[in-house]
Design an enzyme around this catalytic site. Sequence first.
Site, PDB file in Angstrom:
ATOM      1  N   ARG A 105     -23.202  43.864-136.011  1.00 52.34           N
ATOM      2  CA  ARG A 105     -24.153  42.745-135.981  1.00 52.34           C
ATOM      3  C   ARG A 105     -25.453  43.098-136.686  1.00 52.34           C
ATOM      4  NH1 ARG A 105     -23.995  42.207-130.673  1.00 52.34           N
ATOM      5  NH2 ARG A 105     -26.144  42.799-130.262  1.00 52.34           N
ATOM      6  N   GLU A 150     -29.125  33.740-115.559  1.00 49.37           N
ATOM      7  CA  GLU A 150     -29.209  33.246-116.940  1.00 49.37           C
ATOM      8  C   GLU A 150     -28.167  33.930-117.814  1.00 49.37           C
ATOM      9  OE1 GLU A 150     -31.081  33.212-121.088  1.00 49.37           O
ATOM     10  OE2 GLU A 150     -30.409  34.869-119.856  1.00 49.37           O
ATOM     11  N   HIS A 151     -27.982  35.227-117.593  1.00 48.30           N
ATOM     12  CA  HIS A 151     -26.994  36.003-118.351  1.00 48.30           C
ATOM     13  C   HIS A 151     -25.586  35.442-118.121  1.00 48.30           C
ATOM     14  CE1 HIS A 151     -25.938  39.617-120.534  1.00 48.30           C
ATOM     15  NE2 HIS A 151     -24.996  39.874-119.662  1.00 48.30           N
ATOM     16  N   GLU A 183     -33.378  52.995-122.934  1.00 46.93           N
ATOM     17  CA  GLU A 183     -34.106  51.739-122.731  1.00 46.93           C
ATOM     18  C   GLU A 183     -34.327  51.548-121.232  1.00 46.93           C
ATOM     19  OE1 GLU A 183     -33.585  47.356-124.430  1.00 46.93           O
ATOM     20  OE2 GLU A 183     -32.433  47.655-122.605  1.00 46.93           O
ATOM     21  N   SER A 200     -18.933  47.461-127.207  1.00 46.66           N
ATOM     22  CA  SER A 200     -20.213  46.768-127.313  1.00 46.66           C
ATOM     23  C   SER A 200     -21.131  47.473-128.323  1.00 46.66           C
ATOM     24  CB  SER A 200     -20.798  46.643-125.912  1.00 46.66           C
ATOM     25  OG  SER A 200     -22.155  46.708-125.911  1.00 46.66           O
ATOM     26  N   ARG A 233     -32.323  50.036-115.454  1.00 47.69           N
ATOM     27  CA  ARG A 233     -33.097  48.862-115.010  1.00 47.69           C
ATOM     28  C   ARG A 233     -33.706  49.171-113.646  1.00 47.69           C
ATOM     29  NH1 ARG A 233     -29.574  43.964-115.650  1.00 47.69           N
ATOM     30  NH2 ARG A 233     -30.176  44.178-117.837  1.00 47.69           N
ATOM     31  N   ARG A 291     -26.652  51.739-117.079  1.00 51.94           N
ATOM     32  CA  ARG A 291     -25.390  51.503-117.787  1.00 51.94           C
ATOM     33  C   ARG A 291     -25.434  52.170-119.159  1.00 51.94           C
ATOM     34  NH1 ARG A 291     -26.990  50.226-122.013  1.00 51.94           N
ATOM     35  NH2 ARG A 291     -27.742  48.281-122.862  1.00 51.94           N
ATOM     36  N   GLU A 296     -37.280  48.753-105.568  1.00 51.54           N
ATOM     37  CA  GLU A 296     -36.258  48.080-104.774  1.00 51.54           C
ATOM     38  C   GLU A 296     -34.873  48.630-105.098  1.00 51.54           C
ATOM     39  OE1 GLU A 296     -36.226  45.942-102.301  1.00 51.54           O
ATOM     40  OE2 GLU A 296     -38.409  45.941-102.179  1.00 51.54           O
ATOM     41  N   ARG A 351     -39.861  57.847-106.504  1.00 56.79           N
ATOM     42  CA  ARG A 351     -39.615  57.041-105.298  1.00 56.79           C
ATOM     43  C   ARG A 351     -39.784  57.892-104.042  1.00 56.79           C
ATOM     44  NH1 ARG A 351     -33.913  55.792-105.282  1.00 56.79           N
ATOM     45  NH2 ARG A 351     -33.929  57.921-104.493  1.00 56.79           N
TER      46      ARG A 351
HETATM   47  P1  0O2 Z   1     -27.197  44.318-122.108  1.00 58.52           P
HETATM   48  O1  0O2 Z   1     -25.745  44.288-121.831  1.00 58.52           O
HETATM   49  O2  0O2 Z   1     -28.037  43.892-120.931  1.00 58.52           O
HETATM   50  O3  0O2 Z   1     -27.656  45.612-122.686  1.00 58.52           O
HETATM   51  P2  0O2 Z   1     -31.781  44.436-129.519  1.00 58.52           P
HETATM   52  O4  0O2 Z   1     -30.683  43.453-129.828  1.00 58.52           O
HETATM   53  O5  0O2 Z   1     -31.638  45.032-128.130  1.00 58.52           O
HETATM   54  O6  0O2 Z   1     -31.967  45.485-130.533  1.00 58.52           O
HETATM   55  P3  0O2 Z   1     -33.757  42.670-128.719  1.00 58.52           P
HETATM   56  O7  0O2 Z   1     -32.860  41.583-128.252  1.00 58.52           O
HETATM   57  O8  0O2 Z   1     -34.993  42.256-129.450  1.00 58.52           O
HETATM   58  O9  0O2 Z   1     -33.065  43.655-129.676  1.00 58.52           O
HETATM   59  O10 0O2 Z   1     -34.133  43.614-127.537  1.00 58.52           O
HETATM   60  P4  0O2 Z   1     -34.885  43.209-126.241  1.00 58.52           P
HETATM   61  O11 0O2 Z   1     -35.666  41.979-126.429  1.00 58.52           O
HETATM   62  O12 0O2 Z   1     -35.609  44.436-125.794  1.00 58.52           O
HETATM   63  O13 0O2 Z   1     -33.697  42.854-125.240  1.00 58.52           O
HETATM   64  C1  0O2 Z   1     -32.705  43.768-124.930  1.00 58.52           C
HETATM   65  C2  0O2 Z   1     -32.132  43.551-123.541  1.00 58.52           C
HETATM   66  O14 0O2 Z   1     -33.031  42.840-122.700  1.00 58.52           O
HETATM   67  C3  0O2 Z   1     -30.855  42.743-123.515  1.00 58.52           C
HETATM   68  O15 0O2 Z   1     -29.792  43.604-123.732  1.00 58.52           O
HETATM   69  C4  0O2 Z   1     -30.861  42.167-122.090  1.00 58.52           C
HETATM   70  O16 0O2 Z   1     -30.466  43.155-121.162  1.00 58.52           O
HETATM   71  C5  0O2 Z   1     -32.335  41.899-121.879  1.00 58.52           C
HETATM   72  N1  0O2 Z   1     -32.719  40.558-122.314  1.00 58.52           N
HETATM   73  C6  0O2 Z   1     -33.487  40.254-123.377  1.00 58.52           C
HETATM   74  N2  0O2 Z   1     -33.677  38.938-123.462  1.00 58.52           N
HETATM   75  C7  0O2 Z   1     -33.011  38.379-122.437  1.00 58.52           C
HETATM   76  C8  0O2 Z   1     -32.850  37.031-121.980  1.00 58.52           C
HETATM   77  O17 0O2 Z   1     -33.344  36.079-122.561  1.00 58.52           O
HETATM   78  N3  0O2 Z   1     -32.091  36.848-120.860  1.00 58.52           N
HETATM   79  C9  0O2 Z   1     -31.508  37.879-120.188  1.00 58.52           C
HETATM   80  N4  0O2 Z   1     -30.787  37.582-119.097  1.00 58.52           N
HETATM   81  N5  0O2 Z   1     -31.644  39.170-120.592  1.00 58.52           N
HETATM   82  C10 0O2 Z   1     -32.386  39.413-121.688  1.00 58.52           C
HETATM   83  P5  0O2 Z   1     -28.427  43.125-124.345  1.00 58.52           P
HETATM   84  O18 0O2 Z   1     -28.058  44.114-125.394  1.00 58.52           O
HETATM   85  O19 0O2 Z   1     -28.484  41.689-124.756  1.00 58.52           O
HETATM   86  O20 0O2 Z   1     -27.411  43.205-123.213  1.00 58.52           O
END
Ligand code: 0O2
Length: 236
Positions: free
Chosen positions: A84, A182-183, A167, A77, A105, A71, A66, A53
């Site tokens: 899970r 959405e979250h 990640e 978690s 992010r 985290r 931006e 940046r």
């Molecule tokens: P947090 O609290 O944000 O970390 P995984 O369960 O991670 O092994 P997955 O779901 O295939 O496998 O991984 P993916 O697709 O890379 O998604 C991981 C993260 O992307 C999520 O983390 C969310 O942060 C975001 N994400 C993915 N899909 C969606 C969605 O449909 N809506 C929103 N708002 N965020 C999404 P976590 O662990 O769910 O939560």
Amino acid sequence: MATSAPLAHAASSDDPITLSASQLRTMRDDMQRFLLEYRFGMQEIETKIAILRDEFLLTHDYNPIEHVTSRLKSTDSLLDKVQRKGVEPDFASIRRHITDIAGVRLTCSFTTDVYRLFDLLTEQDDVRVLEVKDYIAEPKANGYKSLHAILEVPVFLSTGRIAVPVEVQFRTIAMDFWASLEHKIYYKFDTRVPPELLASLKDAADTAAELDERMLRLHRAIRGPAPRGNGRVVEL
Ligand code: 0O2
């Protein structure tokens, strides 16, 4: 730390077990040390982003970032996810199978910046790309868009070098706005979101994507082609 030390039975069994205070303290310390490695990995990525940046701003008089948020997964978690996913509850297995313990992010104004930043980070020779999921090229059915990458970076400890996965999610402001709403909705309805709200969310995702395209067109009209990190010139 013993890398294959079991995380007691917390994640694998409902049987009541008795632990002494010193065993509990050891578990807590092992977990803190384990998570610390991920914090360091996250800091390495944050530093790389901050350098890009600052250098971009100085060299090109343009800031493609931006904002950046980070985290570390909480212990609760992490243990939920271990359970899970059916991962063996020991540090070595968790290290192997759970790659989003550290998360960064990166929010950009435009999709072109998203891919530019992805290139600039992944082209660095100490960064190893473990996985990429491009939900911008192929959005999820609910409308979710973002570019996800698991990047492994070296961290140098007193005991030597370790490789830590982080990640990194790259997205635009509009994608970020949509995803955070959405979250919240997803959690408010405890994952059982009414169909009309789901449809409305999908509609909002399409509107956000359209806004991204319009803003990019305006931006291009103002700035014209912009230099890419490696000196190549791309159309913005
Ligand atoms: P947090 O609290 O944000 O970390 P995984 O369960 O991670 O092994 P997955 O779901 O295939 O496998 O991984 P993916 O697709 O890379 O998604 C991981 C993260 O992307 C999520 O983390 C969310 O942060 C975001 N994400 C993915 N899909 C969606 C969605 O449909 N809506 C929103 N708002 N965020 C999404 P976590 O662990 O769910 O939560």
